[in-house]
Design a protein around this motif. Structure first.
Motif, short mmCIF file in Angstrom:
data_model
loop_
_atom_site.label_atom_id
_atom_site.label_comp_id
_atom_site.label_asym_id
_atom_site.label_seq_id
_atom_site.Cartn_x
_atom_site.Cartn_y
_atom_site.Cartn_z
N GLY A 32 1.09 -1.45 0.08
CA GLY A 32 0.22 0.01 -0.12
C GLY A 32 1.02 1.03 0.01
O GLY A 32 1.62 1.56 0.48
N LEU A 33 0.89 2.37 -1.29
CA LEU A 33 1.25 3.17 -1.20
C LEU A 33 -0.40 4.88 -1.15
O LEU A 33 -0.82 4.48 -1.15
N LEU A 34 0.70 4.94 0.37
CA LEU A 34 -0.74 5.88 1.42
C LEU A 34 -0.20 7.70 1.07
O LEU A 34 0.36 7.74 1.87
N GLY A 35 -1.05 8.48 0.38
CA GLY A 35 -0.99 9.84 1.47
C GLY A 35 -1.93 10.24 0.29
O GLY A 35 -2.58 10.20 -0.73
N GLN A 36 -2.00 11.48 0.72
CA GLN A 36 -3.41 12.47 0.25
C GLN A 36 -2.79 13.06 -1.70
O GLN A 36 -2.02 12.67 -1.76
N ASN A 37 -3.70 13.43 -1.78
CA ASN A 37 -4.12 14.27 -3.16
C ASN A 37 -2.78 14.97 -3.16
O ASN A 37 -2.63 15.90 -2.00
N GLY A 38 -2.04 14.89 -4.03
CA GLY A 38 -1.19 15.90 -3.91
C GLY A 38 0.66 15.58 -4.17
O GLY A 38 1.58 16.39 -3.55
N ALA A 39 0.79 14.41 -2.92
CA ALA A 39 1.81 13.64 -1.89
C ALA A 39 2.68 13.28 -3.42
O ALA A 39 3.55 13.68 -3.12
N GLY A 40 2.56 12.63 -4.66
CA GLY A 40 3.55 12.41 -4.73
C GLY A 40 3.03 10.85 -5.48
O GLY A 40 4.37 10.09 -6.51
N LYS A 41 1.68 10.13 -5.13
CA LYS A 41 1.75 8.85 -5.65
C LYS A 41 1.72 8.64 -7.33
O LYS A 41 2.39 7.80 -7.77
N SER A 42 1.02 9.91 -7.14
CA SER A 42 0.85 9.09 -9.17
C SER A 42 1.86 9.61 -9.80
O SER A 42 1.87 8.69 -11.39
N THR A 43 2.55 10.31 -9.37
CA THR A 43 4.29 10.67 -10.59
C THR A 43 4.37 9.20 -9.84
O THR A 43 6.05 8.63 -11.28
N LEU A 51 5.44 5.85 -17.97
CA LEU A 51 4.62 6.82 -19.07
C LEU A 51 5.80 8.39 -18.74
O LEU A 51 4.62 8.73 -19.35
N GLN A 52 6.81 7.88 -17.76
CA GLN A 52 7.38 9.45 -18.04
C GLN A 52 8.93 8.53 -17.09
O GLN A 52 8.72 8.05 -16.40
N ASP A 53 9.65 9.49 -17.58
CA ASP A 53 11.07 9.91 -16.89
C ASP A 53 11.83 10.35 -15.39
O ASP A 53 11.24 11.77 -15.71
N PRO A 54 12.34 9.54 -14.71
CA PRO A 54 12.75 10.57 -13.28
C PRO A 54 13.57 11.63 -14.60
O PRO A 54 13.94 11.53 -15.04
N ASP A 55 14.24 12.71 -13.13
CA ASP A 55 15.32 13.28 -13.53
C ASP A 55 16.25 12.17 -13.13
O ASP A 55 17.09 12.42 -13.57
N THR A 56 15.96 11.53 -11.67
CA THR A 56 17.61 10.54 -11.12
C THR A 56 16.66 9.55 -10.93
O THR A 56 15.77 9.12 -10.52
N GLY A 57 17.62 8.79 -10.54
CA GLY A 57 17.59 7.36 -9.57
C GLY A 57 17.59 6.24 -10.57
O GLY A 57 17.83 6.03 -11.37
N GLU A 58 17.17 5.22 -10.08
CA GLU A 58 17.11 3.72 -10.94
C GLU A 58 16.23 3.01 -10.01
O GLU A 58 15.37 2.81 -9.39
N ILE A 59 15.48 2.05 -11.20
CA ILE A 59 14.18 1.17 -10.58
C ILE A 59 14.52 -0.06 -11.97
O ILE A 59 14.73 -0.40 -12.40
N ASP A 60 14.55 -0.84 -10.49
CA ASP A 60 14.40 -2.96 -11.01
C ASP A 60 13.57 -3.04 -10.73
O ASP A 60 13.32 -3.05 -9.57
N PHE A 61 13.01 -4.41 -11.97
CA PHE A 61 12.26 -5.15 -11.35
C PHE A 61 12.79 -6.96 -11.89
O PHE A 61 12.84 -6.57 -13.20
N ASN A 62 12.84 -7.57 -10.89
CA ASN A 62 13.07 -8.85 -11.08
C ASN A 62 14.30 -8.68 -12.29
O ASN A 62 14.35 -9.31 -13.41
N GLY A 63 15.37 -8.32 -11.86
CA GLY A 63 16.14 -8.11 -13.43
C GLY A 63 16.36 -7.22 -14.30
O GLY A 63 17.29 -7.01 -14.98
N ILE A 64 14.82 -6.37 -14.28
CA ILE A 64 14.84 -5.98 -16.22
C ILE A 64 15.69 -4.53 -14.95
O ILE A 64 14.60 -3.77 -14.17
N ASN A 65 16.08 -3.54 -16.24
CA ASN A 65 16.08 -2.49 -15.53
C ASN A 65 15.35 -1.22 -16.60
O ASN A 65 15.55 -0.97 -17.34
N VAL A 66 14.39 -0.78 -15.57
CA VAL A 66 13.18 -0.62 -16.38
C VAL A 66 13.31 0.83 -16.55
O VAL A 66 12.42 1.11 -17.91
N LEU A 67 14.01 1.47 -16.36
CA LEU A 67 14.53 2.97 -17.14
C LEU A 67 15.05 3.05 -18.35
O LEU A 67 15.17 3.72 -19.90
N LYS A 68 15.85 2.15 -18.67
CA LYS A 68 17.09 1.49 -19.53
C LYS A 68 16.28 0.61 -20.52
O LYS A 68 16.18 0.29 -21.72
#
Length: 289
Positions: A32-43, A51-68
């Motif tokens: 669960g990701l809990l937060g008010q509207n505008g907290a950053g959840k949808s981003t 659907l959009q790229d971050p400015d910085t950071g990394e995301i990995d899912f089961n060995g998949i480099n999501v951003l690349k």
């Protein structure tokens, strides 16, 4: 099966910093990701869903480099955004069949069975030949849930999924998500505390683009045991009590205003001890923010 998010930041062109060094580790099950509207959840959800790229950071899912390698992630992703559109002049069965074809379910018999089973799961089978512009808001939401589940995704993201659902439909959806969480990473983004306390084994609270707390819902609320007290007051007394006590929430009950106070010991007066809930923990975080 694990989703790892490291130091994710995003600032929009208008200067709004929607994400600020967000790091999370999410394993199989309901998160669960809990937060008010505008907290950053949808981003955050849109970024994970490629659907959009971050400015910085990394995301990995089961060995998949999501951003690349976003295409690899999309093959195993089911996504229900907070707002989504449908083609109004086609039926639920036709559109779901078309989406199934795009997701790679090309065998006609398998596709037909899959579509029928999903429409049964979301309680739309009896109106499967009705055009989507004749659906209510809740029915469209259930259709969105069905399309997110096509292709047996390993990562499922649902953003404010119970909006527009009546209590019976919410119950059905709770059961469906719980079942899915046995074999997939399911992220439930919501501002409804009950959704998280009912469904999720792990959670995070996000505020102003930052992760302010992580843990298991029952452990999060237990931290506040023997520290919560409540008392009914007249609404005219609220300011007085707020100045004197750490009031974290308020609600009307039987014509009076019931306030909840956080304190290390029982305050003087007619206060009663209160058993903690996840909602209390959430309100505490919001009051501190």
């Amino acid at each position: 099966m694990k989703l790892e998010i490291n130091n994710l930041s995003k600032t929009y062109s208008n200067g709004v910093q929607a994400l600020k060094n967000v790091s999370l580790t999410i394993e199989k099950g309901m998160f669960g990701l809990l937060g008010q509207n505008g907290a950053g959840k949808s981003t955050l959800m849109r970024t994970i869903a490629t659907l959009q790229d971050p400015d910085t950071g990394e995301i990995d899912f089961n060995g998949i480099n999501v951003l690349k390698n976003p295409e690899a992630l999309r093959k195993t992703l089911g996504y229900l955004p907070q707002e989504f559109g449908v083609y109004p002049n086609v039926t639920a069965e036709e559109l779901l069949t078309h989406i199934a074809d795009m997701k790679g379910i090309v065998h006609k018999g398998e596709r037909k069975d899959t579509v029928a089973a999903l429409l049964q799961k979301v309680n739309l089978y009896d109106v499967r030949t009705k055009k989507l512009d004749g659906y209510s808001g809740g029915m469209k939401q259930r259709f969105g849930i069905a399309q997110a589940l096509l292709g047996n995704p390993q990562l499922i993201i649902v953003d404010e999924p119970t909006a527009g659902l009546d209590p019976m439909e919410r119950n059905r959806f709770y059961n469906l998500l719980s079942e899915l969480g046995e074999n997939a990473v399911v992220i439930l983004s919501t501002h409804i505390v009950e959704d998280v306390s009912t469904l999720c084994t792990d959670m995070a609270i996000i505020g102003n683009g930052k992760v302010v707390l992580t843990g298991k819902p029952d452990e999060v609320q237990e931290v506040m045991r023997d520290k919560l007290y409540e008392v009914p007051i007249h609404k005219e007394q609220l300011t007085e009590y707020q100045e004197k006590y750490n009031v974290i929430s308020q609600r009307f009950f039987s014509g009076k205003l019931m306030i909840t106070v956080l304190a290390d010991e029982l305050p003087a007066g007619e206060f009663d001890a209160k058993s903690p809930s996840l909602e209390d923990a959430y309100f505490k975080i919001l009051s501190e923010s």
